[in-house]
Design an enzyme around this catalytic site. Structure first.
Site, PDB file in Angstrom:
ATOM      1  N   CYS A  17       1.437  -4.948  20.236  1.00  0.00           N
ATOM      2  CA  CYS A  17       1.310  -5.952  21.181  1.00  0.00           C
ATOM      3  C   CYS A  17       0.437  -4.410  22.252  1.00  0.00           C
ATOM      4  O   CYS A  17       0.205  -3.643  22.224  1.00  0.00           O
ATOM      5  CB  CYS A  17       2.745  -5.504  21.826  1.00  0.00           C
ATOM      6  SG  CYS A  17       3.816  -6.389  20.639  1.00  0.00           S
ATOM      7  N   PRO A  18       0.283  -5.616  23.593  1.00  0.00           N
ATOM      8  CA  PRO A  18       0.208  -6.860  24.192  1.00  0.00           C
ATOM      9  C   PRO A  18      -0.973  -8.128  23.546  1.00  0.00           C
ATOM     10  O   PRO A  18      -1.340  -8.338  24.033  1.00  0.00           O
ATOM     11  CB  PRO A  18       0.279  -6.560  25.470  1.00  0.00           C
ATOM     12  CG  PRO A  18      -0.528  -5.297  25.599  1.00  0.00           C
ATOM     13  CD  PRO A  18      -0.264  -4.438  24.675  1.00  0.00           C
TER      14      PRO A  18
END
Lengths: 78, 275
Positions: A17-18
């Protein structure tokens, strides 16, 4: 109900992430409204964040499957 | 298409609604001219280069001095004595080698400015003197180039964005320069570095919004910042119908002699380290 055939696929296993969401977003930008994107993401943080971010952008998560130790999502582009 | 390293580098802004890959492509193909690599141009330039603006031109004729470093954060101690545009280019390239940096080690004049601004999409005015400020305003109005104006003085700052044809220009706000000597330069008056930072970053933000086509620009709105009470005010600025350059019957149709206009010719021109 028969599952819609995805128009594109992204294997995001091992992508943190992200960046996993950024790649999903970039792929969706290239696609047309109503087309289906299939993504495969890891459990934990990715599964907690990516579907929510996709929905925040207005797209629909139409199917979630757990396959072994990861998740497969079908997204319909808004 | 963004490269893998670009996806990583710009991920925190690509992720934003209204930016995305398309917005990042707009940034990567934008050309921005920063006038003055000083107190305003430094923070503006740093954020623009970090955001991945495709080409950044920097104009400045000065060399880095030790007293600049308190606010001109593009430069460093090792570059004291170097031309500011070279020092600025070096730092910008260190941050983001994606960006093309074009240095202009010169003082803008009525003769050279139009040829320089024509290659850019939007101009950031970070100059420190009235002749340059009026020159840049007039050149941008005549060339129909958007311009981000910024000004700082002691603990105060202001910013406004000029989109020729859409809103007021700097002359609508201040048709005439103040009499020579009425406003001391930063050299005499002093400036808190962070005030330059606040205004320069607002200018960078205006440029980013313009390139991305999002939000509301400071068109017809003068943003006034005071550092001592940490206040921001917006003052509405109408278009001035008798504005000599963008009014109904403009009297200025080509660039003039701005030193003379600001009556500085007879003055001692030592006050050049203001910004």
């Amino acid at each position: 109900m028969e599952e819609k055939k995805p128009d594109a696929t992204l294997d995001l296993r091992g992508v943190v992430c992200p960046i996993n969401f950024v790649k999903t977003k970039l792929k969706l930008e290239e696609m047309n409204k109503g087309q289906i994107l299939e993504i495969v993401i890891d459990p934990g943080e990715p599964m907690a964040n990516v579907p929510r971010s996709i929905k925040e952008e207005g797209h629909r998560v139409i199917k979630v499957d757990k396959i072994n130790d990861h998740f497969r999502l079908l997204i319909e582009k808004a | 298409m963004l490269r893998e390293d670009q996806i990583e580098r710009y991920s925190r802004q690509v992720i934003l609604p209204n930016v995305g890959g398309k917005g990042q492509e707009k940034l990567l193909s934008a050309k921005v001219l920063v006038i003055g690599a000083g107190g305003l141009g430094s923070p503006a330039g740093l954020y623009l280069v970090s955001a991945g603006i495709g080409k950044i031109g920097i104009v400045d004729s000065d060399k880095v001095e030790l007293n600049n470093l308190q606010r001109q954060i593009l430069h460093s101690t090792k570059n004291v004595g170097k031309p500011k545009v070279e020092s600025g280019k070096e730092r910008m390239r260190e941050i983001n080698p994606d960006v093309e940096v074009a240095p202009y080690n010169l003082r803008l004049t009525s003769e050279n400015i139009l040829d320089i601004v024509k290659d850019y999409d939007i101009i950031v005015d970070g100059s420190d003197n009235f002749p340059t400020r009026y020159l840049v305003n007039d050149a941008c109005v005549l060339s129909k180039k958007p311009l981000s104006h910024g000004g700082i003085f002691r603990f105060d700052g202001q910013a406004m964005t000029i989109i020729p044809g859409k809103g007021p220009c700097y002359r609508c706000l201040f048709p005439e320069p103040p009499p020579p000597g009425a406003v001391p330069s930063c050299q005499e008056a002093g400036i808190l570095g962070a005030v330059a930072g606040v205004i320069g970053v607002i200018q960078a933000n205006e440029v980013l919004k313009f390139v991305l086509g999002i939000g509301e620009m400071l068109v017809g709105r003068l943003l006034v910042f005071n550092a001592l009470d940490s206040s921001f005010r917006i003052v509405k600025v109408p278009k001035y119908k008798d504005c000599p350059i963008c009014g109904e019957n403009p009297t200025i149709k080509k660039l003039i002699d701005y030193e003379e206009f600001c009556q500085l010719k007879t003055q001692n021109k030592k006050n050049k380290n203001g910004g």
